[in-house]
Design a protein around this motif. Structure first.
Motif, short mmCIF file in Angstrom:
data_model
loop_
_atom_site.label_atom_id
_atom_site.label_comp_id
_atom_site.label_asym_id
_atom_site.label_seq_id
_atom_site.Cartn_x
_atom_site.Cartn_y
_atom_site.Cartn_z
N GLY A 16 -26.76 -37.50 -4.47
CA GLY A 16 -25.62 -37.56 -4.51
C GLY A 16 -24.85 -37.34 -5.73
N LYS A 19 -22.00 -34.75 -6.16
CA LYS A 19 -20.60 -35.08 -5.24
C LYS A 19 -19.69 -35.82 -5.72
CE LYS A 19 -24.29 -35.03 -1.42
NZ LYS A 19 -25.56 -34.14 -1.24
N LYS A 23 -16.85 -28.60 -6.55
CA LYS A 23 -17.66 -27.39 -7.18
C LYS A 23 -16.94 -27.17 -8.14
CE LYS A 23 -20.39 -27.32 -2.64
NZ LYS A 23 -21.52 -26.67 -2.04
#
Length: 348
Positions: A16, A19, A23
């Protein structure tokens, strides 16, 4: 269900980690920043569950930068940086000292040998705590150094107020959601008259977040180093004062006119290696060294030797290396803003 490893790592938080960022780091917004600050323990633990072994392989067991003089070996430079802090703080035998964010204990072991002080290393990452304990035992220092798991935002709950003669933090408190929060806890656990020494990661005062390239650079440093939020040096200085410390010495050591730059190992240019032994260290930062390392990580992750997500964390380290060099060259970032301050003594 995510796997929990016997050594303390948790696969889910490694997976994770990335995240917590967009991006495309140019699209980072205030909501992303707030989410990381609110979830700082998950951000930091996810990063170090994946990055710790890479740090030890690619760098050293002391997870920090240092200054170099011409011809100085990499390991010697790291040790000198640690000695420099201990000397400025006046650490000596018999003192009880807290290492905030101790990593796998490299600086604690070196400073313990150098000063003969008794050191308690605090870390919120169980994987690193376990490794630090093992290394201390191997070094014969278990009677002088102890390592405990804990949150540096809750030091007074864990140790009680007025518990330590000195506290230091080496490139660790940048992971805190606020500087006032962590420095305030350090202030509480220090005895009156106690000393606090820190090497802090900061954006320099030349950094301007209104300039898109400057803001993106800060996000790249955050993403590649498990940092919820990068902040400017002036806010660090002010936070130390705000919680009650009296500053006795401060200097951005990265601003010294050194012939050999602090970031040279990250450049991956083996022609800059200062000793023969350092060729391998610098090579590991080169394109071919990183290719070998990251290919090996992908294979190990595929066969289950490391948690899923470790490869992605490794990829974030590439972003980190490039951003730190860029920030160092442009004087927009420092990993070594040194501040030595003191908690006021009780009045007679």
């Amino acid at each position: 269900m995510s796997a929990a490893y016997p050594d303390g790592r948790q696969e889910g938080r490694v997976e994770g980690y990335t995240k917590f960022w967009q991006k495309d780091l140019q699209h980072e917004g205030e909501a992303d920043n707030k989410n990381r600050l609110d979830s700082y323990t998950d951000v930091v633990n996810g990063y170090y569950d994946g990055a710790t072994e890479l740090y030890e392989y690619g760098w050293a067991q002391s997870f920090h930068f240092s200054r170099f003089y011409k011809g100085e070996g990499f390991a010697a430079s790291l040790a000198r940086h640690e000695h420099y802090l201990a000397s400025h703080m006046g650490l000596r035998p018999g003192m009880r000292v807290l290492d905030v964010g101790c990593g796998v204990g490299g600086p604690a072991r070196e400073i313990a040998r150098f000063s003969d002080a008794h050191i308690v290393g605090l870390n919120n990452n169980l994987f690193q705590v376990n490794r630090a304990r093992r290394y201390a035992q191997k070094a014969g220092l278990s009677d002088q150094i102890t390592f405990v798991k804990g949150d540096f935002m809750k030091l007074s709950e864990q140790f009680g107020e007025n518990s330590f003669d000195a506290v230091y933090a080496i490139e660790a408190t940048v992971h805190a959601p606020t500087w006032e929060g962590v420095y305030g806890e350090i202030f509480k656990v220090l005895k009156p008259g106690g000393v606090f020494g820190v090497y802090e990661w900061c954006m320099t005062d030349a950094w301007d977040p209104s300039i898109p390239s400057h803001k993106e650079l800060a996000h790249q440093i955050e993403f590649g180093n498990g940092i919820p939020e990068m902040r400017p040096l002036r806010l660090c200085r002010q936070a130390i004062k705000n919680v009650g410390f009296q500053i006795e010495h401060e200097e951005d050591l990265a601003d010294r006119p050194d012939e050999v730059t602090w970031y040279y190992p990250l450049e991956g240019d083996i022609s800059k290696a200062q000793t023969a032994w350092d060729y391998f260290t610098v090579w590991r930062m080169s394109w071919s060294g990183k290719l070998v390392t990251h290919t090996a990580i992908r294979v190990m992750e595929t066969v289950g030797l490391v948690p899923k997500g470790t490869f992605e964390v490794g990829e974030s380290l590439k972003v980190a290396g490039e951003a730190l060099v860029k920030g160092g060259q442009a004087k927009l970032f420092t990993p070594m803003y040194l501040v030595v301050s003191r908690k006021p003594a009780l009045s007679e």
